[in-house]
Design a protein around this motif. Structure first.
Motif, PDB file in Angstrom:
ATOM      1  N   ASP A  10     -30.978  96.576  70.505  1.00  0.00           N
ATOM      2  CA  ASP A  10     -32.167  95.710  70.513  1.00  0.00           C
ATOM      3  C   ASP A  10     -33.168  96.053  71.610  1.00  0.00           C
ATOM      4  OD1 ASP A  10     -31.463  93.915  68.341  1.00  0.00           O
ATOM      5  OD2 ASP A  10     -29.876  93.183  69.676  1.00  0.00           O
ATOM      6  N   LEU A  11     -32.908  97.088  72.401  1.00  0.00           N
ATOM      7  CA  LEU A  11     -33.772  97.371  73.554  1.00  0.00           C
ATOM      8  C   LEU A  11     -35.248  97.455  73.181  1.00  0.00           C
ATOM      9  CD1 LEU A  11     -34.211  97.973  76.532  1.00  0.00           C
ATOM     10  CD2 LEU A  11     -33.757 100.390  76.026  1.00  0.00           C
ATOM     11  N   ASP A  12     -35.592  98.169  72.128  1.00  0.00           N
ATOM     12  CA  ASP A  12     -37.010  98.296  71.758  1.00  0.00           C
ATOM     13  C   ASP A  12     -37.610  96.941  71.406  1.00  0.00           C
ATOM     14  OD1 ASP A  12     -36.920 101.028  72.192  1.00  0.00           O
ATOM     15  OD2 ASP A  12     -36.715 101.529  70.067  1.00  0.00           O
ATOM     16  N   PHE A  13     -36.855  96.099  70.694  1.00  0.00           N
ATOM     17  CA  PHE A  13     -37.371  94.776  70.348  1.00  0.00           C
ATOM     18  C   PHE A  13     -37.487  93.902  71.587  1.00  0.00           C
ATOM     19  CE2 PHE A  13     -36.952  90.367  68.804  1.00  0.00           C
ATOM     20  CZ  PHE A  13     -38.144  90.319  68.093  1.00  0.00           C
ATOM     21  N   LEU A  14     -36.503  93.973  72.483  1.00  0.00           N
ATOM     22  CA  LEU A  14     -36.600  93.201  73.731  1.00  0.00           C
ATOM     23  C   LEU A  14     -37.826  93.631  74.521  1.00  0.00           C
ATOM     24  CD1 LEU A  14     -32.883  93.082  74.959  1.00  0.00           C
ATOM     25  CD2 LEU A  14     -34.110  91.437  73.529  1.00  0.00           C
ATOM     26  N   ALA A  15     -38.099  94.927  74.553  1.00  0.00           N
ATOM     27  CA  ALA A  15     -39.291  95.415  75.263  1.00  0.00           C
ATOM     28  C   ALA A  15     -40.553  94.845  74.622  1.00  0.00           C
ATOM     29  CB  ALA A  15     -39.318  96.934  75.267  1.00  0.00           C
ATOM     30  N   ALA A  16     -40.593  94.805  73.299  1.00  0.00           N
ATOM     31  CA  ALA A  16     -41.758  94.232  72.614  1.00  0.00           C
ATOM     32  C   ALA A  16     -41.907  92.753  72.951  1.00  0.00           C
ATOM     33  CB  ALA A  16     -41.631  94.434  71.103  1.00  0.00           C
ATOM     34  N   MET A  17     -40.796  92.025  73.035  1.00  0.00           N
ATOM     35  CA  MET A  17     -40.861  90.600  73.366  1.00  0.00           C
ATOM     36  C   MET A  17     -41.235  90.392  74.836  1.00  0.00           C
ATOM     37  SD  MET A  17     -40.564  89.039  70.535  1.00  0.00           S
ATOM     38  CE  MET A  17     -41.571  90.443  70.015  1.00  0.00           C
ATOM     39  N   MET A  18     -40.826  91.311  75.709  1.00  0.00           N
ATOM     40  CA  MET A  18     -41.251  91.224  77.098  1.00  0.00           C
ATOM     41  C   MET A  18     -42.768  91.407  77.195  1.00  0.00           C
ATOM     42  SD  MET A  18     -39.975  93.220  80.506  1.00  0.00           S
ATOM     43  CE  MET A  18     -40.607  94.804  79.987  1.00  0.00           C
ATOM     44  N   LEU A  19     -43.298  92.318  76.402  1.00  0.00           N
ATOM     45  CA  LEU A  19     -44.752  92.498  76.394  1.00  0.00           C
ATOM     46  C   LEU A  19     -45.457  91.254  75.867  1.00  0.00           C
ATOM     47  CD1 LEU A  19     -45.077  96.205  75.239  1.00  0.00           C
ATOM     48  CD2 LEU A  19     -45.319  95.279  77.551  1.00  0.00           C
ATOM     49  N   GLU A  20     -44.868  90.581  74.873  1.00  0.00           N
ATOM     50  CA  GLU A  20     -45.449  89.318  74.400  1.00  0.00           C
ATOM     51  C   GLU A  20     -45.460  88.288  75.520  1.00  0.00           C
ATOM     52  OE1 GLU A  20     -47.045  88.613  71.641  1.00  0.00           O
ATOM     53  OE2 GLU A  20     -46.641  90.592  70.782  1.00  0.00           O
ATOM     54  N   ALA A  21     -44.381  88.232  76.287  1.00  0.00           N
ATOM     55  CA  ALA A  21     -44.316  87.277  77.397  1.00  0.00           C
ATOM     56  C   ALA A  21     -45.325  87.631  78.487  1.00  0.00           C
ATOM     57  CB  ALA A  21     -42.898  87.240  77.970  1.00  0.00           C
ATOM     58  N   CYS A  22     -45.434  88.899  78.807  1.00  0.00           N
ATOM     59  CA  CYS A  22     -46.366  89.340  79.861  1.00  0.00           C
ATOM     60  C   CYS A  22     -47.822  89.186  79.439  1.00  0.00           C
ATOM     61  CB  CYS A  22     -46.113  90.800  80.225  1.00  0.00           C
ATOM     62  SG  CYS A  22     -44.584  91.124  81.103  1.00  0.00           S
ATOM     63  N   ASN A  23     -48.099  89.410  78.173  1.00  0.00           N
ATOM     64  CA  ASN A  23     -49.465  89.395  77.653  1.00  0.00           C
ATOM     65  C   ASN A  23     -49.760  88.115  76.883  1.00  0.00           C
ATOM     66  OD1 ASN A  23     -49.828  92.032  78.668  1.00  0.00           O
ATOM     67  ND2 ASN A  23     -48.988  92.934  76.807  1.00  0.00           N
ATOM     68  N   TRP A  24     -49.229  87.019  77.357  1.00  0.00           N
ATOM     69  CA  TRP A  24     -49.292  85.752  76.634  1.00  0.00           C
ATOM     70  C   TRP A  24     -50.707  85.265  76.369  1.00  0.00           C
ATOM     71  CZ3 TRP A  24     -51.484  81.363  78.663  1.00  0.00           C
ATOM     72  CH2 TRP A  24     -51.745  81.386  80.038  1.00  0.00           C
ATOM     73  N   THR A  25     -51.696  85.694  77.166  1.00  0.00           N
ATOM     74  CA  THR A  25     -53.080  85.252  76.953  1.00  0.00           C
ATOM     75  C   THR A  25     -53.745  85.977  75.796  1.00  0.00           C
ATOM     76  OG1 THR A  25     -54.015  86.892  78.462  1.00  0.00           O
ATOM     77  CG2 THR A  25     -53.395  84.744  79.409  1.00  0.00           C
ATOM     78  N   GLY A  26     -53.105  87.038  75.301  1.00  0.00           N
ATOM     79  CA  GLY A  26     -53.724  87.867  74.269  1.00  0.00           C
ATOM     80  C   GLY A  26     -54.363  89.118  74.844  1.00  0.00           C
ATOM     81  N   GLU A  27     -54.515  89.130  76.165  1.00  0.00           N
ATOM     82  CA  GLU A  27     -55.018  90.336  76.825  1.00  0.00           C
ATOM     83  C   GLU A  27     -53.850  91.273  77.073  1.00  0.00           C
ATOM     84  OE1 GLU A  27     -57.790  89.718  80.128  1.00  0.00           O
ATOM     85  OE2 GLU A  27     -57.680  87.578  79.626  1.00  0.00           O
TER      86      GLU A  27
END
Length: 155
Positions: A10-27
């Motif tokens: 799941d590493l690639d998916f976890l990385a994608a979800m981390m980016l969602e968390a980091c970029n929560w404003t849409g930026e």
């Protein structure tokens, strides 16, 4: 919804979800490349899974929709103590507002209790809608770290 343990696959998916968390404003504050290059960010996934790491992936109709995981992260954004895992949580935009984040969080806290952890921590911008979810399940304010709050849940 299927909730299952997160694995090395799941590493690639976890990385994608981390980016969602980091970029929560849409930026796009972080891309995968900038996250990997930033030790303070990538430490949340570097070498996943290491001994003691635990996580949960939510799937809808066989498609990963969100994930949460926790690990001991000395010097992390939501660090409070060496024995307190810090969690990260992300839900893909197409799957938000369906109760996935709450289900993930509930399952992760149950896993932490079963592993005999006494607390979980996290870092969240107070303007992030996720802050309301975290507070609703009992996370409490500890301190301000930059522009984010460190919250802790007593298990």
């Amino acid at each position: 919804m299927l909730l299952r343990p997160a694995t090395a696959d799941d590493l690639d998916f976890l990385a994608a979800m981390m980016l969602e968390a980091c970029n929560w404003t849409g930026e796009n504050w972080f891309t995968l490349e900038t996250a990997r290059a930033d030790d303070k960010v990538w430490r949340y996934l570097d070498g996943w899974p290491q001994t003691g790491d635990f996580g949960v992936v939510a799937e809808l109709d066989g498609v990963p929709a969100g994930a949460t995981w926790a690990r001991l992260v000395p010097g992390g954004y939501g660090y409070v103590a060496d024995d307190v895992p810090e969690l990260t949580l992300g839900v893909a935009p197409a799957y938000r507002r369906r109760g996935i984040a709450r289900a993930l969080l509930t399952t992760l806290t149950d896993t932490a209790r079963a592993a005999s952890y006494r607390r979980l921590s996290l870092s969240v911008d107070p303007n992030n809608p996720a802050a309301t979810l975290y507070r609703s399940v009992g996370f409490q304010f500890v301190e301000i770290n930059g522009t984010s709050e460190t919250l802790v849940l007593n298990l």
